[in-house]
Scaffold this motif. Structure first.
Motif, short mmCIF file in Angstrom:
data_model
loop_
_atom_site.label_atom_id
_atom_site.label_comp_id
_atom_site.label_asym_id
_atom_site.label_seq_id
_atom_site.Cartn_x
_atom_site.Cartn_y
_atom_site.Cartn_z
N TYR A 80 6.27 4.10 -6.25
CA TYR A 80 6.54 5.54 -6.11
C TYR A 80 5.63 6.16 -5.06
O TYR A 80 6.06 6.99 -4.25
N PHE A 81 4.37 5.76 -5.05
CA PHE A 81 3.41 6.34 -4.11
C PHE A 81 3.72 5.90 -2.68
O PHE A 81 3.54 6.68 -1.74
N ASP A 82 4.22 4.68 -2.51
CA ASP A 82 4.59 4.23 -1.17
C ASP A 82 5.82 4.99 -0.66
O ASP A 82 5.88 5.36 0.52
N VAL A 83 6.78 5.21 -1.54
CA VAL A 83 8.00 5.93 -1.13
C VAL A 83 7.64 7.31 -0.61
O VAL A 83 8.15 7.76 0.43
N LEU A 84 6.76 8.00 -1.31
CA LEU A 84 6.44 9.38 -0.95
C LEU A 84 5.22 9.49 -0.04
O LEU A 84 4.79 10.60 0.29
N GLY A 85 4.67 8.36 0.38
CA GLY A 85 3.56 8.40 1.32
C GLY A 85 2.30 9.01 0.74
O GLY A 85 1.53 9.67 1.46
N ILE A 86 2.05 8.80 -0.55
CA ILE A 86 0.85 9.34 -1.20
C ILE A 86 -0.26 8.30 -1.13
O ILE A 86 -0.07 7.15 -1.54
N ARG A 87 -1.42 8.68 -0.62
CA ARG A 87 -2.57 7.79 -0.51
C ARG A 87 -3.69 8.27 -1.42
O ARG A 87 -3.88 9.48 -1.59
N PRO A 88 -4.44 7.35 -2.00
CA PRO A 88 -5.50 7.76 -2.93
C PRO A 88 -6.69 8.39 -2.21
O PRO A 88 -7.06 7.97 -1.10
N LEU A 89 -7.27 9.40 -2.83
CA LEU A 89 -8.52 9.97 -2.34
C LEU A 89 -9.71 9.20 -2.90
O LEU A 89 -10.78 9.16 -2.30
N ALA A 90 -9.51 8.63 -4.08
CA ALA A 90 -10.56 7.84 -4.72
C ALA A 90 -9.90 6.85 -5.66
O ALA A 90 -8.82 7.09 -6.20
N GLY A 91 -10.54 5.68 -5.84
CA GLY A 91 -10.01 4.68 -6.74
C GLY A 91 -8.78 4.00 -6.20
O GLY A 91 -8.62 3.80 -4.99
N ARG A 92 -7.84 3.70 -7.09
CA ARG A 92 -6.63 2.96 -6.71
C ARG A 92 -5.41 3.66 -7.28
O ARG A 92 -5.51 4.62 -8.05
N LEU A 93 -4.24 3.14 -6.87
CA LEU A 93 -2.99 3.63 -7.42
C LEU A 93 -2.55 2.74 -8.57
O LEU A 93 -3.22 1.74 -8.89
N LEU A 94 -1.43 3.05 -9.21
CA LEU A 94 -0.93 2.23 -10.30
C LEU A 94 -0.50 0.87 -9.78
O LEU A 94 -0.04 0.73 -8.64
N GLU A 95 -0.63 -0.14 -10.63
CA GLU A 95 -0.26 -1.50 -10.28
C GLU A 95 0.68 -2.07 -11.34
O GLU A 95 0.71 -1.57 -12.48
N PRO A 96 1.47 -3.12 -11.02
CA PRO A 96 2.40 -3.68 -12.00
C PRO A 96 1.73 -4.12 -13.30
O PRO A 96 2.32 -4.00 -14.38
N GLY A 97 0.51 -4.61 -13.22
CA GLY A 97 -0.16 -5.10 -14.43
C GLY A 97 -0.54 -4.01 -15.40
O GLY A 97 -0.89 -4.30 -16.56
N ASP A 98 -0.49 -2.74 -14.98
CA ASP A 98 -0.89 -1.66 -15.88
C ASP A 98 0.06 -1.46 -17.04
O ASP A 98 -0.28 -0.77 -18.01
N ALA A 99 1.29 -2.03 -16.96
CA ALA A 99 2.26 -1.88 -18.03
C ALA A 99 2.39 -3.13 -18.89
O ALA A 99 3.22 -3.16 -19.80
N LEU A 100 1.58 -4.16 -18.63
CA LEU A 100 1.68 -5.41 -19.39
C LEU A 100 1.10 -5.26 -20.79
O LEU A 100 0.23 -4.41 -21.02
N PRO A 101 1.57 -6.08 -21.76
CA PRO A 101 1.01 -6.02 -23.11
C PRO A 101 -0.50 -6.25 -23.10
O PRO A 101 -1.02 -7.11 -22.39
N GLY A 102 -1.18 -5.44 -23.90
CA GLY A 102 -2.62 -5.58 -24.02
C GLY A 102 -3.42 -4.91 -22.94
O GLY A 102 -4.65 -4.83 -23.04
N SER A 103 -2.78 -4.42 -21.89
CA SER A 103 -3.52 -3.77 -20.82
C SER A 103 -3.97 -2.38 -21.27
O SER A 103 -3.31 -1.72 -22.06
#
Length: 926
Positions: free
Chosen positions: A643-666
C-alpha cells in the motif's frame, strides 16, 4: 320604427364617439328605420339579420373612430415603430444593451428556479415540515464522532416502546452497496433498507405496482421496490418487471413496485459528523428493501419521527436522550455528562437544506449585483445616447414636439431593449439550468431536476418590469429637460454637466457592484487554490487506479473459537479459502501485467470519504487517565505492505509494514502518522511506543486471540490527508490480513489499489475482468484514478468559485467600459478647454490629472461602497473558505487596488487622445 326599436338603436349608438352621435345620430336612426321596415316585410329572419349587421357595424366603426380619436395611443404606436427603427439603425448599441440586460435577468431567473425548486418546494414526504431526525450526541458520547451520529436498532426498539410525544416513527439505513444479480446484469448498486411502515410514514405511492407494508411484514415476504431511475436505466421502463425476481447479495427478492421519480431518500449514508464536504454524486437508493431478520450492527440507522400536533421535535429529543445515554458503550464516561445532553435532533428539512441554504445569501447578492450592473450599464448607455442626440431632440421640440413625445420615444426604445433582454435572459436561464444539471454541484439536493418553471419566468418578467423604471426614467428625464433654444443657438452637439454628473453616479454604482463581486470571487479563488495545493502526504498521480468491492459475508466462516467481547462471548470468523485465494489471484495477475509497479489491498481508499474511527486510543502507561483525557480522534486503516509503495509513502522513522507482521504468533505492530505521534507522544520519539487496540490476532499455535492488545509502533510516516483535504488525519496503519481475515464481524468493505507507469484508466478493464474471473458474482465499483478522487474534493468549490469569478469578470468588464466611456465623453465635451490649457502651457501630466481627479473621485466612492458590502456579506462565505478567513487582507485590500489600477488604465486611453489633438484645430472647430 317603434319606440322600443328607437331606444335599442340609441343604446347601440353609444358605441360611437359623442361628437359623431351628436352630428349624425338622427340621420343614422332614420336610415336604419327604413332598412328595418323593408327587412320586416321579408320576414323575422331578415329583420334579425339587419339588426345584427347594424350592431356589428356600429361596434367596428366606434372602435376605429375611438382609436383614431386618441392621439396618445396613436402617438405611442408611432413612437414605438420609430424607436424600433432607431435601434435597428444602431445595432451595436442595441445588442450591447440587450445582451447586458439579458445576462442580469437570466441570472435572476436561474436563481429563482433554484431557490423555488430546491429550497422552497416541499420534500417528497407527507407533512415534511413536521418530520424530525433523532441522533446520538457525538460530542458528548464520543468526541471523535463530531456533533452527532446515527442510532442502533436497539435504541430504535427501545424508543418505539416508550415514546409518547410522537405519532409515528420509522427508520432508514442506506447500506452503501449491495450485489444485484438478474438474468441480464450483475452490479453493485445503492441499497436502502427501511422499516416496513416507511412508505406509509412518508406518504409515498407507487407509479407501478405497489409498495411494501404491514401485510408483507406479517408474511415475512422478501420484496423489493425500484426507484424510477433503476426502473428506467436497468429495466428499460418495462411494465412487466413487476413480479420478476432479483438477487440482492445472494438473497432472492420479488419486485413489487416502482416509486415515482420525485421520491428519493436524500440522506445518502448514515455518517459521523462533521461530514467531509466532498462534492460527489448522490447515490440515491435504486433498490428499496424492508428490514428483515438481520439488522446491521452498531449505529447504522436514521431514526425519523413525526411528533404529535401538541408536541415538537425538541420533546421527541428529550424522550430519546435517556435511551441514547443508556446505550452508550462506555459506562465509565456516562458520569461525565448529563442525560439530557446525550441526544440531538433537527428537522429533516433543516438537515437536508442547511448547507445549501447558507450559500443562497451570497449567490443572491452576486446575482443582484449582476442585475444592478446590467441595469446601470444600460441606463449609462441610454444616457450617453441622449447626450449625443440632444441636438436631434432639441430640433424635435423646436418643431412642435412636446416633452411627452420626446419621453415616449426614449421610453419606447428602453422598453424594446428590456423586452428583448428579458427574452434573451429567459433563454440564457434555460441554457444555464441545463448546464447546472450537467456540471453543477451534485451534492445539492434536487439540483438534477431543476427546470425553468412558470414561477421563474413570472419572476423574471417582474424583475424586468422593475428594471424598466430606473433604466428608462433617468434618460427620459434628461431628454424631457433638453434646452432646445440654448442648444440650437449655441450649435453644440449636446451634453451638459448634469448629464456628466449623472453618468458619474451610475459608474460609481457599477464600480461598487463590481468591487463586491471581485472581492467575493477573489476570496473563493484563493481558498480554492489553497485547498488544491494541499499536500496530501501521498501521491495522487494519474498512474494510480483504485477500485472498491464488497467481500460477501458468506465468505467468512466460523473457526469454532470464541473470544470475550464487550457484551459476552463472540464467535470468531475467518476468511474462507475462496476469498483469500481469489484475492491472491487478483493481486498476482495484476502484478504480472506490463508496466505494473505495485498492487495492494486495503480496507479503504484514501479520499473516498469513509474511514475507520477509534474512540478512544489508550496509550501504554495511561491507565490512570480519565476518559476525557483519553479521547482523541484517530483513524485506522488495514493495509497490505505494498500500500505504501502504491501511494509513494516513505517512512520518516522506523520501517513500514512487512508480510511477516500478519503471521501467527507475530507481535501486534502498527505504522502511525506523524500527527499520531505528535498527539500521543509530543516531543518524544514514537518508535517502540505501544498503545492498546481491539481486534484479533493468532497465537503461536494459530488459535485466535481477541480483546485488547498492546500494539507497538514500528514506523512513522508523514501526516496524511486521507479522509478529506481540509484536515490532517491522525492515522494508524495495521496489517490487512490480520484485521480483515480474522474477525468477529465480517468486514465486507475493501479496496484494491494499482500503480502503473502509464495512465490509470488503461488498467480499468483489465482490473475488472481479472476481478470478475475470481468473483463473477461480485463486481467492482467506484473504479477511478487517485487524481479523480482528489479532484472530487474541490469540485464543488471549483464550481462556485468559477461562477463568482465569471460574475466578477462580467462586472469588471462593464465597469471598465463604463469608465472609459465617461472619460471619452468628458474629453469630447471639454475639447475647447483642453485646447486652451495646452495653448497656455499646460503639460501632459496636468491634462491627464484633470481627468484623473474626476474619475478618481468616482472610483473612490464606488470602491468604498462595494468594499463595505463585501465585508458585510463575506460572513456568508465562511463555510466555503479554506486556509483564509472571510476578512482576508490580501483580498479586501489587494483586489480594490488592482481594480482601481485597471480602471485608471481604462480611462487613460481616451484621455490620451485629448493630448494628440492639435489645439489650433480644436479651437478652429469650436
Amino acid at each position: 320604427m317603434t319606440l322600443p326599436g328607437r331606444l335599442l338603436h340609441r343604446v347601440l349608438r353609444t358605441l360611437l364617439p359623442r361628437r359623431v352621435r351628436r352630428l349624425r345620430g338622427a340621420d343614422m336612426e332614420r336610415t336604419f328605420a327604413q332598412l328595418a321596415s323593408q327587412a320586416r316585410d321579408h320576414g323575422r329572419t331578415a329583420w334579425l339579420e339587419t339588426w345584427g349587421s347594424e350592431a356589428v357595424d356600429l361596434a367596428a366603426t366606434g372602435a376605429k373612430l375611438r382609436w383614431e380619436a386618441r392621439p396618445t395611443i396613436r402617438g405611442a404606436a408611432r413612437e414605438s415603430r420609430f424607436a424600433l427603427r432607431n435601434l435597428a439603425r444602431r445595432p451595436g448599441y442595441a445588442l450591447a444593451a440587450i445582451i447586458t440586460l439579458g445576462l442580469g435577468i437570466g441570472g435572476v431567473a436561474t436563481l429563482l428556479s433554484v431557490v423555488e425548486q430546491v429550497l422552497l418546494a416541499p420534500l417528497p414526504y407527507a407533512d415534511d415540515a413536521n418530520i424530525g431526525l433523532l441522533w446520538n450526541n457525538g460530542k458528548t458520547a464520543r468526541p471523535t464522532f463530531g456533533t452527532r451520529f446515527t442510532v442502533s436498532m436497539e435504541q430504535i426498539e427501545a424508543y418505539e416502546e416508550s415514546a409518547s410525544s410522537v405519532e409515528a416513527t420509522s427508520w432508514v439505513s442506506t447500506r452503501d452497496r449491495a450485489r444485484v444479480q438478474t438474468r441480464t446484469f450483475v452490479e453493485q448498486v445503492a441499497i436502502t433498507e427501511t422499516a416496513w411502515n416507511f412508505f406509509e410514514f412518508a406518504g409515498a405511492t407507487a407509479q407501478h405496482g405497489r409498495l411494501f407494508g404491514a401485510a408483507d411484514a406479517e408474511a415475512g415476504a422478501r420484496v423489493v421496490v425500484l426507484s424510477d431511475a433503476a426502473w428506467r436505466s436497468r429495466y428499460g421502463a418495462r411494465d412487466d418487471v413487476i413480479g420478476t425476481a432479483v438477487s440482492l447479495s445472494g438473497v432472492e427478492h420479488t419486485i413489487i413496485g416502482v416509486l415515482p421519480r420525485a421520491f428519493r431518500w436524500y440522506l445518502d449514508q448514515p455518517h459521523l459528523e462533521p461530514v467531509p464536504t466532498r462534492s460527489e454524486p448522490r447515490r440515491h437508493a435504486e433498490f428499496w428493501i424492508p428490514g428483515l431478520e438481520n439488522p446491521l450492527p452498531f449505529y447504522s440507522y436514521w431514526l425519523i419521527v413525526r411528533p404529535r400536533a401538541a408536541s415538537s421535535i425538541e420533546e421527541a429529543r428529550a424522550e430519546f436522550a435517556p435511551i441514547a445515554w443508556e446505550y452508550f458503550t462506555n459506562p465509565g464516561f456516562k458520569d461525565t455528562f448529563e442525560i439530557d445532553d446525550a441526544a440531538t435532533a433537527d428537522s429533516l428539512r433543516t438537515h437536508l437544506l442547511g448547507a445549501t441554504s447558507e450559500r443562497v445569501p451570497i449567490l443572491a447578492a452576486a446575482v443582484a449585483s449582476v442585475l444592478l450592473l446590467a441595469s446601470l450599464s444600460v441606463a449609462h448607455l441610454s444616457l450617453g445616447r441622449i447626450a449625443s442626440r440632444q441636438s436631434e431632440l432639441a430640433l424635435r421640440r423646436a418643431l412642435g414636439g412636446s416633452a411627452a413625445r420626446v419621453v415616449a420615444l426614449v421610453v419606447a426604445e428602453t422598453t424594446w431593449i428590456v423586452v428583448a433582454g428579458t427574452a434573451i435572459g429567459i433563454a440564457l436561464a434555460q441554457w444555464g439550468l441545463g448546464a447546472l444539471r450537467t456540471i453543477g454541484p451534485t451534492n445539492v439536493p434536487r439540483i438534477d431536476t431543476v427546470t425553468l418553471d412558470p414561477v421563474a419566468i413570472a419572476g423574471a418578467a417582474a424583475v424586468a418590469a422593475l428594471t424598466l423604471v430606473p433604466v428608462a426614467a433617468i434618460p427620459a428625464w434628461y431628454a424631457a429637460a433638453v434646452d432646445s433654444a440654448g442648444l440650437l443657438r449655441s450649435g453644440t452637439r449636446g451634453g451638459d454637466r448634469r448629464t456628466a454628473r449623472t453618468r458619474q453616479i451610475l459608474i460609481a454604482g457599477q464600480v461598487a457592484a463590481a468591487v463586491f463581486l471581485l472581492v467575493a470571487a477573489t476570496l473563493v479563488l484563493r481558498s480554492l487554490y489553497t485547498l488544491s495545493a494541499q499536500d496530501t502526504g501521498f501521491s495522487t498521480s494519474e498512474g494510480i487506479l483504485t477500485a472498491s468491492f464488497r467481500m460477501p459475508s458468506e465468505d467468512f466462516e466460523p473457526t469454532g473459537h470464541e473470544v470475550e467481547g464487550r457484551r459476552g462471548p463472540v464467535a470468531v470468523l475467518r476468511a474462507s479459502g475462496r476469498l483469500t485465494s481469489g484475492l491472491g489471484h487478483v493481486i498476482e495477475t495484476m502484478r504480472a501485467m506490463p508496466g505494473m509497479e505495485s498492487v495492494a489491498l486495503a480496507r479503504f481508499v484514501p479520499l473516498s470519504g469513509s474511514y475507520g474511527n477509534w474512540s478512544p486510543v489508550t496509550i501504554e502507561g495511561w491507565e490512570t487517565k480519565t476518559w476525557e483525557e483519553l479521547v482523541h480522534g484517530t483513524s485506522a486503516n488495514w493495509v497490505e505492505p505494498a500500500y505504501f509503495d502504491v501511494l509513494g509513502i516513505r517512512p520518516l522513522a522506523g520501517r513500514l509494514l512487512e508480510p511477516g507482521d500478519a503471521l501467527p504468533g507475530s507481535p501486534s505492530v502498527a505504522v502511525v502518522s506523524e500527527s499520531f505521534a505528535d498527539l500521543y507522544w509530543p516531543g518524544e520519539a514514537a518508535l517502540g511506543k505501544r498503545f492498546y487496540t481491539f481486534g484479533m490476532k493468532l497465537d503461536a499455535q494459530g488459535g485466535p486471540v481477541g480483546g485488547r492488545h498492546l500494539t507497538e509502533v514500528v514506523g512513522v510516516v508523514p501526516t496524511l490527508r486521507e479522509t478529506n483535504l481540509r484536515a490532517d488525519n491522525v492515522t494508524a496503519f495495521l496489517p490487512f490480513r490480520r484485521g480483515l481475515y480474522l474477525t468477529t464481524q465480517p468486514q465486507t468493505q475493501a479496496a484494491v489499489l494499482v500503480r502503473t507507469r502509464g495512465e490509470a484508466h488503461a488498467l480499468a478493464e483489465p482490473l475488472r475482468s481479472t476481478f470478475a474471473s475470481a468473483f463473477p458474482e461480485q463486481p467492482l465499483h467506484d473504479v477511478q484514478s487517485m487524481s479523480a478522487f482528489a479532484d472530487s474534493w474541490v469540485r464543488e468549490s471549483a464550481f462556485f468559485s468559477t461562477l463568482l469569478a465569471l460574475f466578477g469578470a462580467y462586472g469588471l468588464l462593464l465597469s471598465l467600459v463604463g469608465i472609459g466611456g465617461v472619460v471619452a465623453y468628458q474629453v469630447s465635451q471639454r475639447t475647447r478647454e483642453v485646447a486652451v490649457r495646452i495653448t497656455l502651457g499646460a503639460r501632459d501630466g496636468d491634462i491627464l490629472g484633470l481627468f484623473g481627479r474626476e474619475i478618481g473621485a468616482v472610483l473612490a466612492a464606488g470602491i468604498l461602497v462595494g468594499l463595505g458590502a463585501a465585508i458585510y456579506l463575506s460572513r456568508f462565505l465562511a463555510s466555503w473558505l479554506y486556509g483564509i478567513g472571510n476578512l482576508d487582507p490580501a483580498s479586501l485590500i489587494g483586489t480594490p487596488i488592482l481594480f482601481a489600477a485597471a480602471a485608471l488604465a481604462a480611462g487613460w486611453f481616451p484621455a490620451r487622445r485629448a493630448l494628440r489633438q492639435d489645439p489650433a484645430d480644436s479651437l478652429r472647430a469650436e
